[in-house]
Design a protein around this motif. Structure first.
Motif: not given
Length: 613
Positions: A504-510, A537-540, A561-564, A573-577
């Motif tokens: 959104d765009p790379m390298p940021k992850i929305s 924004y998060g990551g992989e 899971v991902s860091y955001v 934060k660390f998110l668990v979906m």
């Protein structure tokens, strides 16, 4: 795209005895300033001779690419704020590494490096200007000892007992010259989870490069991706590096890698990997701290580098890997048995020119390699002042298929696939007389290293008919998606679901999407999605199965899971979906005691495997 410390440049760097890097501040007059709107929002940094110390972060902005349309809205994340900061388990400073003042030879070499950075090769392009590259949450952080975190939403599932660890670049020293996003020292950010409680720890991978530069009190090596733009810069940094080696400051035989790209667990060992060097074994202590065990050569059988994306078979424990480089053989395939013992190399001489091969696919019968349009570009370096790695628009990409347990390349087959440029592979599997591969195709591949914000990654399902040689391709989503992952138990097998990051765009992850790739041709396969919220924004993403030992469990029965990071609040934060939820519902959120910078690839290691390290 990620921090693959290119085997191309690392090999050139070693052969030319390159070991010098920046040490002097860049005069403002010698560097093209960032756009006015960007300079108003760059994070405030206190510069010392040793590291970057970050002021409390306020609202910052990176330029984004204007779009004419957006996909249908997805659920966004709104999380409650923490009531109070999480307590720390240690009162020692976050960065407890040793710091040394530069000695006299180092200071002399630093002055010469400053001349190169100021007058021969200043960071004129946005892609190598550290004031842009290290803005927002890309800015580095100090190490953090194990620190307790606060669960601010829901509860952590018991299947997450273990550790989620993510790798990424985090420069030890403030860049005083050109710096690319892929050039930082590897830092691991681990969240250790036990009985519903979480502990965060951030530590550098103690590579040879990191240790020597830490002890010297200054950088010693030139940056791989940004230090060789143009013949004059390459020659100057090469000569300075040779002088550093002759002075005994650095020995490239001991490795030049950053270990900043990914992690892999096989043979009861955990590795931090960057593809310009051997992997580094690491381990987690009982209190959640991260320790570097050392550079690992598999009893002398791995002499050079290996991919940062080995494929680990969850049933056999085997790992499959390769290396690539600028001299023949340009590609070498190999694997490790279930005990982590390296098997003999299989050189691939049918690859007749060097290519940027960052990832590959593995099925139950074959390994699949992509010979893409990115490769060595020495003429651009000599006459254009650009990077020696670049795109060749005249080259026709192709896919190479070799038996999984090949002893030589005699059964290697190549198939032309025009316009297909694979950087990351998601999965591959066998069908009758065919192989199917899932991977994002990088459109506008010429922007891969210079303008990642202009890249669009289109996930495709590619089918190779081994009898007829016909290759068919079908996109599975129109969105800009990369860093796709699956349930690890389905590696090399036919899978139905993919979880991918939204650029959104790379390298940021929305956000993250869930794809169902079992449907028909040429249809949108998105079945669930989650946007993180405004300027979050998060990551992989990474998939963790709820019942990994249950063979009857459904493929998507687990968690993503991902860091955001929230750039407005300055909090991570660390998110668990819930992976089965149509909205990827958040079942747990952990407020982290300090921000976690954006990074690259991660891995979840269950508690029973952590105890084996």
């Amino acid at each position: 795209m990620d921090a693959s410390s290119s085997s191309f440049l690392s090999a050139i760097q070693t052969s030319k005895l390159l070991t010098g890097t920046m040490a002097m501040t860049i005069p403002k007059s010698s560097v093209t300033p960032p756009p006015s709107f960007l300079s108003r929002h760059l994070p405030s940094l206190n510069v010392s001779s040793v590291r970057i110390e970050e002021n409390p972060q306020k609202s910052t902005t990176r330029p984004t690419t204007t779009r004419t349309s957006r996909p249908a809205p997805s659920p966004t994340t709104t999380l409650p704020a923490a009531a109070k900061p999480a307590p720390s388990t240690r009162k020692s400073p976050a960065n407890d590494r040793r710091v040394a003042a530069p000695n006299q030879p180092t200071m002399v070499f630093n002055v010469l490096e400053g001349v190169i950075n100021n007058f021969i090769d200043p960071p004129l392009r946005q892609s190598v200007d550290p004031r842009y590259v290290l803005s927002d949450n890309f800015a580095p952080v100090d190490e953090l000892p194990p620190t307790e975190c606060e669960v601010i939403h829901g509860s952590l599932p018991s299947c997450l007992d273990g550790a989620y660890i993510r790798n990424g670049p985090n420069p030890q020293y403030l860049p005083r010259g050109p710096y690319h996003l892929f050039d930082g020292d590897g830092m691991l950010h681990s969240i250790r989870i036990s009985q519903g409680k979480a502990t965060l720890c951030s530590r550098y991978v103690k590579t040879y490069k990191y240790t020597m530069e830490r002890d010297a009190g200054a950088p010693l090596l030139p940056n791989v991706f940004s230090g060789f733009n143009g013949l004059a810069a390459s020659a100057a940094r090469g000569a300075l590096s040779a002088a550093r080696i002759l002075a005994g400051q650095f020995n490239p035989v001991n490795g030049i890698g950053l270990a900043n790209t990914s992690l892999a667990y096989f043979g009861n060992r955990l590795y931090a990997i960057g593809e310009s060097d051997l992997p580094y074994a690491v381990r987690l202590t009982s209190n959640g701290d991260i320790e570097t065990v050392g550079r690992h050569d598999f009893d002398g059988k791995l002499m050079m580098s290996m991919t940062a994306h080995p494929k680990v078979d969850s049933e056999t424990g085997e790992a499959f890997a390769f290396r690539y480089g600028p001299v023949p053989p340009f590609l070498t395939y190999f694997h490790f048995d279930g005990n982590g013992n390296k098997q003999p190399d299989v050189p691939i001489f049918s690859m007749t020119r060097p290519s940027f091969i960052h990832d590959f696919g593995i099925s139950s019968k074959y390994a699949i390699f992509a010979d893409i349009q990115i490769g060595m570009n020495p003429m651009e370096m000599i006459f254009g002042g650009g990077s020696p790695v670049g795109a060749d628009p005249a080259k026709v990409p192709r896919l190479g298929i070799i038996p999984r347990y090949a002893k030589d390349e005699s059964e290697m087959k190549w198939f032309d696939v025009p316009g297909f440029n694979l950087i990351h592979a998601i999965n591959a599997w066998d069908e009758e007389d065919a192989i199917v591969m899932l991977a994002p195709n990088i459109l506008s591949v010429e922007h891969t290293l210079e303008r990642m914000d202009l890249i669009h990654a289109l996930v495709e399902k590619v089918r190779i008919d081994l009898k007829t040689g016909i290759v068919t391709r079908n996109p599975v989503s129109a969105r800009n998606l990369d860093f796709g992952v699956i349930n690890p138990a389905y590696l090399g097998k036919k899978n139905r679901f993919v979880y991918a990051a939204i650029g959104d765009p790379m390298p940021k992850i929305s956000g993250v999407v869930k794809l169902d790739v079992s449907g028909g041709e040429r249809q949108e396969c998105t079945v669930a999605s989650r946007l993180y919220g405004p300027r979050c924004y998060g990551g992989e993403p990474f998939f963790v199965a709820r019942e990994p030992e249950n063979p009857e469990a459904e493929e998507d029965d687990g968690y993503v899971v991902s860091y955001v990071h929230d750039e407005i609040a300055g909090e991570s934060k660390f998110l668990v979906m819930d992976a089965k939820s149509p909205e990827l519902e958040i079942v747990a959120a952990v407020k982290l005691p300090r921000r976690v910078p954006y990074g690259f690839h991660g891995l979840f290691v269950k508690e029973s495997d952590l105890k084996k390290l």
